[in-house]
Structure formats: structure tokens, C-alpha cells
Design an enzyme around this catalytic site. Structure first.
Site, mmCIF file in Angstrom:
data_model
loop_
_atom_site.group_PDB
_atom_site.id
_atom_site.type_symbol
_atom_site.label_atom_id
_atom_site.label_comp_id
_atom_site.label_asym_id
_atom_site.label_seq_id
_atom_site.Cartn_x
_atom_site.Cartn_y
_atom_site.Cartn_z
ATOM 1 N N ARG A 187 0.762 -1.513 -0.274
ATOM 2 C CA ARG A 187 0.234 0.066 -0.160
ATOM 3 C C ARG A 187 0.659 1.057 -0.068
ATOM 4 N NH1 ARG A 187 -4.005 -1.371 4.033
ATOM 5 N NH2 ARG A 187 -2.820 0.313 5.103
ATOM 6 N N ASP A 188 1.662 1.360 -0.524
ATOM 7 C CA ASP A 188 3.290 2.315 -0.418
ATOM 8 C C ASP A 188 4.189 2.070 -1.479
ATOM 9 O OD1 ASP A 188 3.556 5.211 -0.134
ATOM 10 O OD2 ASP A 188 4.263 4.725 1.823
ATOM 11 N N ILE A 189 3.658 1.306 -2.275
ATOM 12 C CA ILE A 189 4.801 1.917 -3.997
ATOM 13 C C ILE A 189 4.909 2.285 -3.951
ATOM 14 C CG2 ILE A 189 5.067 0.178 -5.687
ATOM 15 C CD1 ILE A 189 5.654 -1.640 -3.367
#
Length: 174
Positions: free
Chosen positions: A45-47
Site C-alpha cells: 500500500r505504499d509502493i
């Protein structure tokens, strides 16, 4: 671990765009990392480029603040960086692995065109852009990449996660 290759944001800042071969290499490394996470039922969820560091190979930085197990009813899990955040997360809807594929699409767009598809001064402006227009790379936008690369990015950036590349599993990306 000390890794002296810098993060991908540093290299984007220096180069602005990457070649097709470089883009394929980065995407392949990221897809393999995501496969490992998803196999272990983890959504990153934070690529984003700041979370990918370079050594002889690309690898995830140990920033586990946004990792999340796959759970039913995760609509309130809205962590991440707005410019890379999938619409379903921004809109506080239940989501799954496809949110990581959307972020990969944003990065590929940036690799190809030298800019992000959604730019705003704050989270609301970026959210409004994501919800108001379907971004699409046109073959004429970039001479360096073949039509297949353009199609790959466009399919990752589809706003509806059910139609996004990877909706039926990460093998679609491979």
C-alpha cells in the site's frame, strides 16, 4: 543494511526518464517483490520510488509502516502516498492486492514520461484528479517505448480494480 545505491526517487531526479530496458528491469524486480509479499498475504500500500533502494538489484526499503495483512473490511486502511494511492483506497473502499499494481502503474508512467500522472498541492487535489479522469499514455507520448509497454501501463492505471491488470493474479503482470 547500508545500501549505497540510493533510492529510486534519487535516480528519477537525476535522469528524469528511463529507457525501456531499464524500466523493464525495475518493473520485473518490483513485480517479484510484490509476488513475495502477496504470497504471504501482505498488501504493501505504499509502493513508490522513495521506498525502493538500489544495490546490484532493486529491493524494498525496510519501511513497514504501511504494510498490511489482507483483511475483509479494510476500507479504513488508507495509509500510503496520495500520488501513488489507488482510487479504492482514496475512497475508503475495501481493497486487495490491486492497490499495489496501481502504484506500479503510476511509477511506470513516471519512468516513461518523466512526470507523475496525478499532481496536486494536497491530498484532496490529487484525489479529485484520480476520480475525475482516467489517465492514459498514448503511443505518441513516448517514442522510446513500444506499444506493449504503453498498454501495460494503461492497464495498471485502470481506476476500477476489477478491470485493472493483476485483478486475476500477479501472473497477469508477468
Amino acid at each position: 543494511d547500508y545500501i549505497n545505491g540510493g533510492d529510486l526517487r534519487y535516480h528519477i531526479g537525476k535522469r528524469r526518464k528511463f529507457t525501456e530496458v531499464e524500466t523493464k528491469f525495475f518493473v520485473a524486480c518490483i513485480v517479484l517483490s510484490l509476488q513475495y509479499l502477496h504470497t504471504n498475504r501482505v498488501i504493501h500500500r505504499d509502493i513508490k520510488p522513495e521506498n525502493l533502494v538500489l544495490e546490484p538489484r532493486v529491493r524494498e526499503a525496510n519501511r513497514f509502516g504501511h504494510f498490511s495483512g489482507v483483511e475483509i473490511g479494510n476500507a479504513n486502511d488508507t495509509s500510503g502516498t496520495p500520488g501513488y494511492m489507488a482510487p479504492e483506497v482514496m475512497c475508503r473502499k475495501n481493497h486487495s492486492y490491486c492497490v499495489d499494481f496501481f502504484a506500479l502503474g503510476v511509477m511506470c508512467y513516471e519512468f516513461m514520461l518523466g512526470r507523475r500522472p496525478y499532481i496536486g498541492k494536497n491530498r484532496k487535489e490529487i484525489r479529485d484528479q484520480i476520480l475525475s479522469k482516467q489517465v492514459e499514455v498514448k503511443p505518441e507520448d513516448t517514442k522510446e517505448l513500444v506499444t506493449l509497454g504503453v498498454d501495460f501501463v494503461n492497464k495498471l492505471l485502470i481506476r476500477n480494480p476489477h478491470y485493472r491488470l493483476g485483478a486475476d493474479g500477479i501472473d497477469e503482470l508477468k
